[in-house]
Design a protein around this motif. Structure first.
Motif, PDB file in Angstrom:
ATOM      1  N   LYS B 223      -7.210 -67.894 -30.249  1.00 22.07           N
ATOM      2  CA  LYS B 223      -8.028 -66.922 -30.974  1.00 22.07           C
ATOM      3  C   LYS B 223      -8.075 -65.622 -30.193  1.00 22.07           C
ATOM      4  CE  LYS B 223     -11.617 -68.631 -33.885  1.00 22.07           C
ATOM      5  NZ  LYS B 223     -12.870 -69.303 -34.097  1.00 22.07           N
ATOM      6  N   ILE B 224      -8.210 -64.513 -30.910  1.00 16.11           N
ATOM      7  CA  ILE B 224      -8.423 -63.263 -30.197  1.00 16.11           C
ATOM      8  C   ILE B 224      -9.917 -63.186 -29.901  1.00 16.11           C
ATOM      9  CG2 ILE B 224      -8.413 -60.753 -30.398  1.00 16.11           C
ATOM     10  CD1 ILE B 224      -5.742 -61.024 -31.814  1.00 16.11           C
ATOM     11  N   VAL B 225     -10.243 -63.247 -28.621  1.00 20.05           N
ATOM     12  CA  VAL B 225     -11.660 -63.356 -28.266  1.00 20.05           C
ATOM     13  C   VAL B 225     -12.240 -62.022 -27.801  1.00 20.05           C
ATOM     14  CG1 VAL B 225     -11.614 -65.803 -27.725  1.00 20.05           C
ATOM     15  CG2 VAL B 225     -11.020 -64.152 -25.945  1.00 20.05           C
ATOM     16  N   LYS B 226     -11.357 -61.081 -27.505  1.00 13.91           N
ATOM     17  CA  LYS B 226     -11.871 -59.780 -27.097  1.00 13.91           C
ATOM     18  C   LYS B 226     -10.819 -58.720 -27.386  1.00 13.91           C
ATOM     19  CE  LYS B 226     -14.802 -57.999 -23.402  1.00 13.91           C
ATOM     20  NZ  LYS B 226     -16.046 -58.184 -24.199  1.00 13.91           N
ATOM     21  N   SER B 227     -11.267 -57.571 -27.874  1.00 15.26           N
ATOM     22  CA  SER B 227     -10.351 -56.459 -28.097  1.00 15.26           C
ATOM     23  C   SER B 227     -10.942 -55.210 -27.491  1.00 15.26           C
ATOM     24  CB  SER B 227     -10.129 -56.233 -29.597  1.00 15.26           C
ATOM     25  OG  SER B 227      -9.467 -57.337 -30.162  1.00 15.26           O
ATOM     26  N   GLY B 228     -10.091 -54.331 -27.025  1.00 16.45           N
ATOM     27  CA  GLY B 228     -10.576 -53.095 -26.445  1.00 16.45           C
ATOM     28  C   GLY B 228      -9.448 -52.104 -26.310  1.00 16.45           C
ATOM     29  N   THR B 229      -9.653 -51.121 -25.473  1.00 14.68           N
ATOM     30  CA  THR B 229      -8.596 -50.140 -25.238  1.00 14.68           C
ATOM     31  C   THR B 229      -7.931 -50.469 -23.906  1.00 14.68           C
ATOM     32  OG1 THR B 229     -10.216 -48.711 -24.236  1.00 14.68           O
ATOM     33  CG2 THR B 229      -9.693 -48.305 -26.555  1.00 14.68           C
ATOM     34  N   LYS B 230      -7.132 -49.541 -23.392  1.00 17.51           N
ATOM     35  CA  LYS B 230      -6.346 -49.877 -22.211  1.00 17.51           C
ATOM     36  C   LYS B 230      -7.216 -50.186 -20.994  1.00 17.51           C
ATOM     37  CE  LYS B 230      -5.152 -45.172 -20.664  1.00 17.51           C
ATOM     38  NZ  LYS B 230      -5.881 -44.196 -21.480  1.00 17.51           N
ATOM     39  N   GLU B 231      -8.470 -49.741 -21.028  1.00 19.12           N
ATOM     40  CA  GLU B 231      -9.371 -50.049 -19.912  1.00 19.12           C
ATOM     41  C   GLU B 231      -9.619 -51.550 -19.786  1.00 19.12           C
ATOM     42  OE1 GLU B 231      -9.913 -47.337 -21.906  1.00 19.12           O
ATOM     43  OE2 GLU B 231      -9.235 -46.035 -20.254  1.00 19.12           O
ATOM     44  N   LEU B 232      -9.546 -52.237 -20.914  1.00 20.48           N
ATOM     45  CA  LEU B 232      -9.758 -53.685 -20.882  1.00 20.48           C
ATOM     46  C   LEU B 232      -8.704 -54.362 -19.993  1.00 20.48           C
ATOM     47  CD1 LEU B 232     -11.147 -56.315 -21.850  1.00 20.48           C
ATOM     48  CD2 LEU B 232      -9.773 -56.183 -23.934  1.00 20.48           C
ATOM     49  N   ALA B 233      -7.480 -53.847 -20.061  1.00 21.98           N
ATOM     50  CA  ALA B 233      -6.413 -54.406 -19.231  1.00 21.98           C
ATOM     51  C   ALA B 233      -6.737 -54.243 -17.751  1.00 21.98           C
ATOM     52  CB  ALA B 233      -5.084 -53.736 -19.564  1.00 21.98           C
ATOM     53  N   LEU B 234      -7.281 -53.113 -17.404  1.00 26.22           N
ATOM     54  CA  LEU B 234      -7.659 -52.858 -16.008  1.00 26.22           C
ATOM     55  C   LEU B 234      -8.754 -53.814 -15.557  1.00 26.22           C
ATOM     56  CD1 LEU B 234      -7.706 -48.951 -15.925  1.00 26.22           C
ATOM     57  CD2 LEU B 234      -6.292 -50.457 -14.496  1.00 26.22           C
ATOM     58  N   GLU B 235      -9.693 -54.016 -16.437  1.00 26.93           N
ATOM     59  CA  GLU B 235     -10.807 -54.906 -16.153  1.00 26.93           C
ATOM     60  C   GLU B 235     -10.302 -56.339 -15.931  1.00 26.93           C
ATOM     61  OE1 GLU B 235     -13.763 -54.499 -19.183  1.00 26.93           O
ATOM     62  OE2 GLU B 235     -15.232 -55.730 -18.126  1.00 26.93           O
ATOM     63  N   LEU B 236      -9.354 -56.752 -16.783  1.00 24.12           N
ATOM     64  CA  LEU B 236      -8.785 -58.097 -16.651  1.00 24.12           C
ATOM     65  C   LEU B 236      -8.046 -58.236 -15.330  1.00 24.12           C
ATOM     66  CD1 LEU B 236      -7.323 -58.579 -20.245  1.00 24.12           C
ATOM     67  CD2 LEU B 236      -9.276 -59.806 -19.266  1.00 24.12           C
ATOM     68  N   GLU B 237      -7.327 -57.174 -14.984  1.00 20.62           N
ATOM     69  CA  GLU B 237      -6.570 -57.180 -13.742  1.00 20.62           C
ATOM     70  C   GLU B 237      -7.528 -57.375 -12.562  1.00 20.62           C
ATOM     71  OE1 GLU B 237      -3.158 -56.612 -13.642  1.00 20.62           O
ATOM     72  OE2 GLU B 237      -2.676 -55.497 -11.833  1.00 20.62           O
ATOM     73  N   ALA B 238      -8.658 -56.726 -12.634  1.00 20.58           N
ATOM     74  CA  ALA B 238      -9.617 -56.789 -11.542  1.00 20.58           C
ATOM     75  C   ALA B 238     -10.386 -58.107 -11.537  1.00 20.58           C
ATOM     76  CB  ALA B 238     -10.592 -55.620 -11.648  1.00 20.58           C
ATOM     77  N   LYS B 239     -10.779 -58.589 -12.688  1.00 24.66           N
ATOM     78  CA  LYS B 239     -11.711 -59.724 -12.735  1.00 24.66           C
ATOM     79  C   LYS B 239     -11.111 -61.060 -13.165  1.00 24.66           C
ATOM     80  CE  LYS B 239     -15.109 -57.876 -15.314  1.00 24.66           C
ATOM     81  NZ  LYS B 239     -16.405 -57.416 -15.824  1.00 24.66           N
ATOM     82  N   GLY B 240      -9.867 -61.042 -13.669  1.00 18.35           N
ATOM     83  CA  GLY B 240      -9.304 -62.296 -14.166  1.00 18.35           C
ATOM     84  C   GLY B 240      -9.901 -62.647 -15.518  1.00 18.35           C
ATOM     85  N   TYR B 241      -9.683 -63.932 -15.938  1.00 20.08           N
ATOM     86  CA  TYR B 241     -10.091 -64.327 -17.284  1.00 20.08           C
ATOM     87  C   TYR B 241     -11.401 -65.104 -17.326  1.00 20.08           C
ATOM     88  CZ  TYR B 241      -5.542 -62.858 -19.036  1.00 20.08           C
ATOM     89  OH  TYR B 241      -4.452 -62.116 -19.380  1.00 20.08           O
ATOM     90  N   ASP B 242     -11.914 -65.481 -16.128  1.00 22.82           N
ATOM     91  CA  ASP B 242     -13.066 -66.382 -16.135  1.00 22.82           C
ATOM     92  C   ASP B 242     -14.265 -65.840 -16.907  1.00 22.82           C
ATOM     93  OD1 ASP B 242     -11.757 -68.330 -14.857  1.00 22.82           O
ATOM     94  OD2 ASP B 242     -12.647 -67.992 -12.864  1.00 22.82           O
ATOM     95  N   TRP B 243     -14.545 -64.547 -16.714  1.00 19.19           N
ATOM     96  CA  TRP B 243     -15.712 -63.986 -17.400  1.00 19.19           C
ATOM     97  C   TRP B 243     -15.560 -64.036 -18.915  1.00 19.19           C
ATOM     98  CZ3 TRP B 243     -15.342 -59.141 -20.082  1.00 19.19           C
ATOM     99  CH2 TRP B 243     -14.098 -58.473 -19.939  1.00 19.19           C
ATOM    100  N   ILE B 244     -14.281 -63.913 -19.374  1.00 22.76           N
ATOM    101  CA  ILE B 244     -14.070 -63.989 -20.825  1.00 22.76           C
ATOM    102  C   ILE B 244     -14.272 -65.419 -21.299  1.00 22.76           C
ATOM    103  CG2 ILE B 244     -12.314 -63.815 -22.631  1.00 22.76           C
ATOM    104  CD1 ILE B 244     -11.440 -61.247 -21.453  1.00 22.76           C
ATOM    105  N   LYS B 245     -13.715 -66.355 -20.498  1.00 24.90           N
ATOM    106  CA  LYS B 245     -13.892 -67.770 -20.843  1.00 24.90           C
ATOM    107  C   LYS B 245     -15.382 -68.110 -20.916  1.00 24.90           C
ATOM    108  CE  LYS B 245      -9.505 -69.197 -18.742  1.00 24.90           C
ATOM    109  NZ  LYS B 245      -8.865 -69.874 -17.632  1.00 24.90           N
ATOM    110  N   ASP B 246     -16.142 -67.565 -19.942  1.00 24.34           N
ATOM    111  CA  ASP B 246     -17.585 -67.813 -19.939  1.00 24.34           C
ATOM    112  C   ASP B 246     -18.242 -67.265 -21.200  1.00 24.34           C
ATOM    113  OD1 ASP B 246     -17.342 -69.035 -17.544  1.00 24.34           O
ATOM    114  OD2 ASP B 246     -18.003 -67.313 -16.331  1.00 24.34           O
TER     115      ASP B 246
END
Ligand SMILES: Nc1ncnc2c1ncn2[C@@H]1O[C@H](COP(=O)(O)OP(=O)(O)OP(=O)(O)O)[C@@H](O)[C@H]1O
Ligand SMILES: [Mg+2]
Lengths: 481, 251
Positions: B223-246
Motif C-alpha cells: 500500500k502507499i502509506v505516505k506521499s510527499g515531495t522530494k523532502e520526504l526522500a531526504l527524511e527517509l534517508e535520514a530516519k529509515g522506514y521504522d517511523w513510517i512502519k510505526d
C-alpha cells in the motif's frame, strides 16, 4: 489453458506450406521390390551393364541386412513391397534445354520459389531440380562448363562421365554401409553429380532441389561431389513434399570426396512434409551423408537445418583421412507435434593433426522427440587430433523430449577433446522482456529461437539463411508452454 | 495520464498489492520508495502486464484506456516502458536487432512506416550519445555477459530509442557507479517532457538529486502509506522506514 498455450495451439496448427501436388503425367514402375524392378529401373535409365550389376549386388546384400533399431525413434514396420521405386514425369526423354521441359514442372518449381529460367535466377546459384525420381533441369551448365566444372544429374553423369562415376560412387559410402544405403544403392533413380577440377574455385553456389510429388513413391537419390586438389565448392540442398496421409520413404545417399587442400561446404535446408498435427503422414527421412577428406589439408563442412519429416535419421559425417584435414558439422534440428529426429554426426580422425568441430542445436516442441547422436573417433595414427563439440537442446513446453547420445573413442593419447552440452527452456522471462518492448509473441519466439541457432545459421549462404530463419519461425512460433 | 485505483494483485496465492491508489499526470516524475519486499517491483510488473500476477481488484486507466484489459505487448506499444530491475539475457540476439524489431512494431502500431536500416542507424547513434553507451555493447547478444551497470545503461538506451509515454524505472540506479548514475539520470532528464511521465523506483535519495521528482511515495506492505515531495526522500534517508512502519501500525 494459459494464454501461451493458446498461442501455441494456434500457431502449431499452421499448415505446411508446400503440401500441394502437381498434376503431371508420370510413368511409374509397379509397386514392390525385386531384381526385375531393378532391371526395369536400370533399363529405363539406359545404364551400362556394370551399373546394373552394382545395383543387383547391393540388392542382394540388402536382403540379408536388418533395418537398424538403435535410433531413438518409433514407427510401424515399413512394408518395402508396398512402395513404388520408380516414378518419373512423362516427358520425351530428358529435356535438352529448358524449352523442352514441361511447363507444369517449371511452374511447380516456381511455386516453390525456384526459378529454372536462368535469367530469373538469383545470379550466383546454379540449380539441379529433381522431381520424384528424376532430374528435370540443371541450370548454368554452360557457364560452369567453361571452368571445367561438371554439374549435372546423376543419370547424365553415368552416360557422359562413366569413369568418374565408376571410380568414386561407393568410395565414401560403401554399398553395404547400412541398411538404407544398401537400399539406395539398389534402387537409386537420380540425383546430382558435381566435379570441380584442380585449383578451381566454383564461382557460384551449386544447388539441388528435391521434390517428391507422386503418391506411394519412395525417393532414392544419390549425390556425388568430387573436389579435386585445391578446389572449392559450396553446395546447397533443399527439399519439400506434398501433404499426404500415408508415410513416404526417402532414403538418399550423399558422398563427398575431397582431395588435397580441397574444400567443400554442403548446406541443407530440409523441409519434407512432417505429417499433420496428430502425427499422421509425413516423410521418413533415412539419409546417409558422408564426406571423405582423402587428401592432406582438405576440409568438409556440413551445415543442416532440419525442420521437416515425420522421422529424421541422418548423420552427416566426415572421415578425416588426410593429415591436417578438417571436418565440421553445424546443425539445427527442430521438431514439433509428433515429429521424431535422431540426428548428429560422426567424425572419424585417421590422419595426423586432424580437427573437427560439432555444433548441434536441437529445438523440440509439442510432443516431439529430438535426439542428438554423435561419435568422435580418434584412431591410433591420428597424432595431435582435436575435436570440439557443443550440443545444446532447447525445449518448448513439457510434452517433448530432448536427448543427447555422445560417443567418444580415443585411441591416441595426444588427442584433445572438448564436449559441452546444455539443455534449456525458452524462458517466460525472455518472452516477457520482448513483449514489454512491444514485440508480439510470434516475433518474440522467432527472435529467441533464431538467436539460439545463430551460430549455425551464420554458416549458411545468405539467401538460404533468410529462408531458414523463416522456416524455423514458422515451425515453432509461439510454442511456449 | 495514469490513474490507479484500489489496485490489488497476488502471485501464487500470496496477495502482494493491497489497494494502491496513484494519480500521475503528464510531465510529472514520481518516485516510489519502500522497504525490500514491499511490492514495488510487483506494482511495476502488474502495470506492464506480467502474466504470473493476478489482478484481484481495482482499476488502471492509462491515457483514457483500460490498461489492465491490454496484452503486455499492446501496453508497450501504447507507450508503457519498464526498465527492469533484473534485465534478462537473450543469447544470439543483439540489442540492435532487438531494438529494430521492437521499434518497427511500435511504429507500425502508431501508423508510421518502419525505419529503414539507414534511418534506424542514425536514430541509434543519436540515442547512444545521449546515454553514452558504446556500439560494441549493442552489437553483442542482449545483456549476455553484461556487467550489472551495463545492463542498466542498456535499459535506458532502449527507453531512449522507444520514447515511451510512461517509463517505469525499477531500481535502475542500483549497480551503477557514480559517473554512470549521472549519465543515466542525465539521459532520463533529457527525455522528460510535458507529454510523458516517469515512475522511479529507488532505495536511494542520491538518484533523486539528479532526477528531481515532483512526488515521493512510500510503499509498504502493498500500500502507499505516505506521499510527499522530494523532502520526504531526504527524511527517509535520514530516519529509515521504522517511523513510517510505526505510523502505519498505530493507524
Ligand atoms: N511467487 C511468489 N510467491 C510468493 N511470494 C512472492 C512471489 N514472488 C514474489 N513474492 C513476494 O512478493 C513480495 C514483493 O516483492 P517485490 O519484488 O514486489 O518487492 P520490492 O518492493 O520490489 O522489493 P526490493 O526492494 O527488494 O526490490 C516479496 O515479499 C516477495 O517475496
Ligand atoms: Mg524490486
Amino acid at each position: 489453458m494459459s494464454k501461451d498455450n493458446q498461442v501455441l495451439e494456434e500457431l502449431t496448427s499452421k499448415e505446411y506450406e508446400h503440401g500441394w501436388t502437381t498434376n503431371i503425367e508420370t510413368e511409374s514402375a509397379p509397386k514392390g521390390l525385386n531384381e526385375d524392378i531393378i532391371r526395369f529401373i536400370s533399363a529405363k535409365k539406359n545404364e551400362p551393364e556394370w551399373l546394373l550389376e552394382w545395383r543387383l549386388s547391393a540388392y542382394r546384400q540388402w536382403t540379408k541386412m536388418k533395418e537398424p533399431k538403435w535410433p531413438n525413434v518409433t514407427y510401424p514396420p515399413i512394408n518395402y513391397q508396398d512402395v513404388i521405386y520408380y516414378s518419373a514425369p512423362k516427358q520425351s526423354a530428358k529435356a535438352k534445354s529448358l524449352e523442352d521441359v514441361d511447363p507444369e514442372l517449371i511452374k511447380t518449381f516456381e511455386k516453390l520459389g525456384i526459378s529454372l529460367t536462368e535469367q530469373k535466377r538469383l545470379t550466383g546459384v546454379a540449380v539441379d531440380a529433381v522431381i520424384d525420381s528424376v532430374s528435370v533441369a540443371t541450370t548454368f551448365k554452360e557457364t560452369l562448363g567453361e571452368l571445367g566444372i561438371i554439374f549435372c544429374s546423376f543419370s547424365e553423369a553415368v552416360q557422359k562421365h562413366p569413369d568418374l562415376i565408376k571410380k568414386y560412387m561407393g568410395s565414401v559410402v560403401p554399398v553395404n554401409d547400412n541398411y538404407f544405403a544398401a537400399l539406395n544403392s539398389a534402387v537409386f533413380t537420380d540425383g546430382s553429380f558435381c566435379y570441380i577440377p584442380k585449383g578451381v574455385r566454383c564461382p557460384m553456389e551449386l544447388s539441388t532441389y528435391f521434390r517428391i510429388n507422386a503418391a506411394n513413391t519412395g525417393q532414392f537419390e544419390r549425390t556425388l561431389i568430387v573436389a579435386d586438389e585445391g578446389s572449392y565448392v559450396s553446395y546447397l540442398e533443399g527439399c519439400t513434399a506434398p501433404q499426404r496421409d500415408e508415410n513416404q520413404l526417402h532414403a538418399a545417399v550423399v558422398e563427398i570426396y575431397a582431395m588435397k587442400d580441397a574444400q567443400v561446404k554442403y548446406s541443407t535446408v530440409q523441409n519434407w512434409y512432417p505429417g499433420d498435427k496428430e502425427g499422421k503422414g509425413g516423410i521418413y527421412n533415412f539419409v546417409t551423408k558422408r564426406g571423405l577428406c582423402a587428401g592432406d589439408g582438405s576440409k568438409i563442412s556440413w551445415t543442416q537445418v532440419e525442420t521437416g519429416s515425420a522421422i529424421t535419421w541422418k548423420y552427416p559425417s566426415c572421415v578425416l583421412k588426410g593429415d591436417n584435414s578438417v571436418g565440421e558439422f553445424y546443425s539445427v534440428a527442430v521438431t514439433n507435434n509428433y515429429q521424431q529426429a535422431d540426428t548428429g554426426t560422426k567424425m572419424i580422425h585417421i590422419g595426423r593433426n586432424t580437427k573437427s568441430r560439432i555444433v548441434s542445436k536441437g529445438i523440440s516442441a509439442g510432443h516431439s522427440q529430438n535426439s542428438y547422436r554423435g561419435q568422435v573417433h580418434i584412431m591410433k595414427r591420428a597424432e595431435g587430433a582435436r575435436n570440439f563439440s557443443q550440443c545444446d537442446s532447447l525445449l518448448m513446453g513439457d510434452k517433448c523430449g530432448a536427448h543427447t547420445f555422445p560417443y567418444i573413442d580415443v585411441e591416441n593419447k595426444s588427442a584433445k577433446i572438448e564436449h559441452e552440452a546444455t539443455t534449456s527452456k525458452i524462458g517466460e522471462d525472455q518472452i516477457f522482456y520482448c513483449l514489454q518492448r512491444g514485440i508480439d509473441e510470434e516475433s518474440a519466439v522467432a527472435l529467441i529461437v533464431n538467436g539460439y541457432a545463430k551460430e549455425v545459421l551464420n554458416q549458411l549462404p545468405m539467401e538460404f539463411a533468410v529462408e531458414a530463419q523463416k522456416l524455423l519461425a514458422l515451425t515453432l512460433e509461439g510454442s511456449v508452454g | 495520464m495514469l490513474s490507479i485505483k484500489n489496485l490489488q494483485a497476488k502471485i501464487d496465492d500470496k496477495q502482494i498489492l493491497n489497494g494502491i491508489n496513484l494519480e500521475i499526470k503528464a510531465g510529472e516524475v514520481h518516485a516510489i520508495m519502500g522497504p525490500n519486499g514491499s511490492g514495488k517491483s510487483t506494482l511495476a510488473s502488474v502495470l506492464a502486464g506480467r502474466e504470473e500476477y493476478e489482478v484481484l481488484g481495482g482499476e488502471v486507466e492509462f491515457l483514457g484506456k483500460d490498461l489492465l484489459a491490454l496484452e503486455p505487448d499492446e501496453r508497450a506499444r501504447e507507450g508503457v516502458f519498464l526498465a527492469f530491475q533484473y534485465p534478462v539475457e537473450i543469447p544470439g540476439v543483439s540489442t540492435i536487432n532487438f531494438m529494430k524489431t521492437a521499434l518497427n512494431q511500435i511504429r507500425t502500431h502508431r501508423g508510421q512506416q518502419p525505419l529503414d536500416a539507414v534511418s534506424f542507424l542514425g536514430l541509434m547513434k543519436e540515442k547512444m550519445k545521449l546515454v553514452e553507451i558504446d556500439q560494441s555493447l549493442l552489437n553483442r547478444a542482449l545483456n549476455e555477459g553484461f556487467s550489472g551497470g551495463e545492463k542498466k545503461r542498456n535499459e535506458i538506451f532502449q527507453m531512449a530509442m522507444l520514447e515511451p509515454k510512461l517509463a517505469i524505472l525499477d531500481e535502475t540506479d542500483s549497480g551503477l557507479d557514480i559517473d554512470a548514475l549521472k549519465i543515466v539520470a542525465n539521459g532520463v532528464n533529457k527525455l522528460r517532457s510535458k507529454n510523458n511521465a516517469v515512475i522511479v523506483v529507488t532505495h536511494y535519495q542520491r538518484l533523486l538529486e539528479y532526477i528531481v521528482p515532483d512526488f515521493v511515495h512510500v510503499l509498504y506492505k502493498g500500500k502507499i502509506v505516505k506521499s510527499g515531495t522530494k523532502e520526504l526522500a531526504l527524511e527517509l534517508e535520514a530516519k529509515g522506514y521504522d517511523w513510517i512502519k510505526d505510523e502505519v501500525s498505530v493507524a
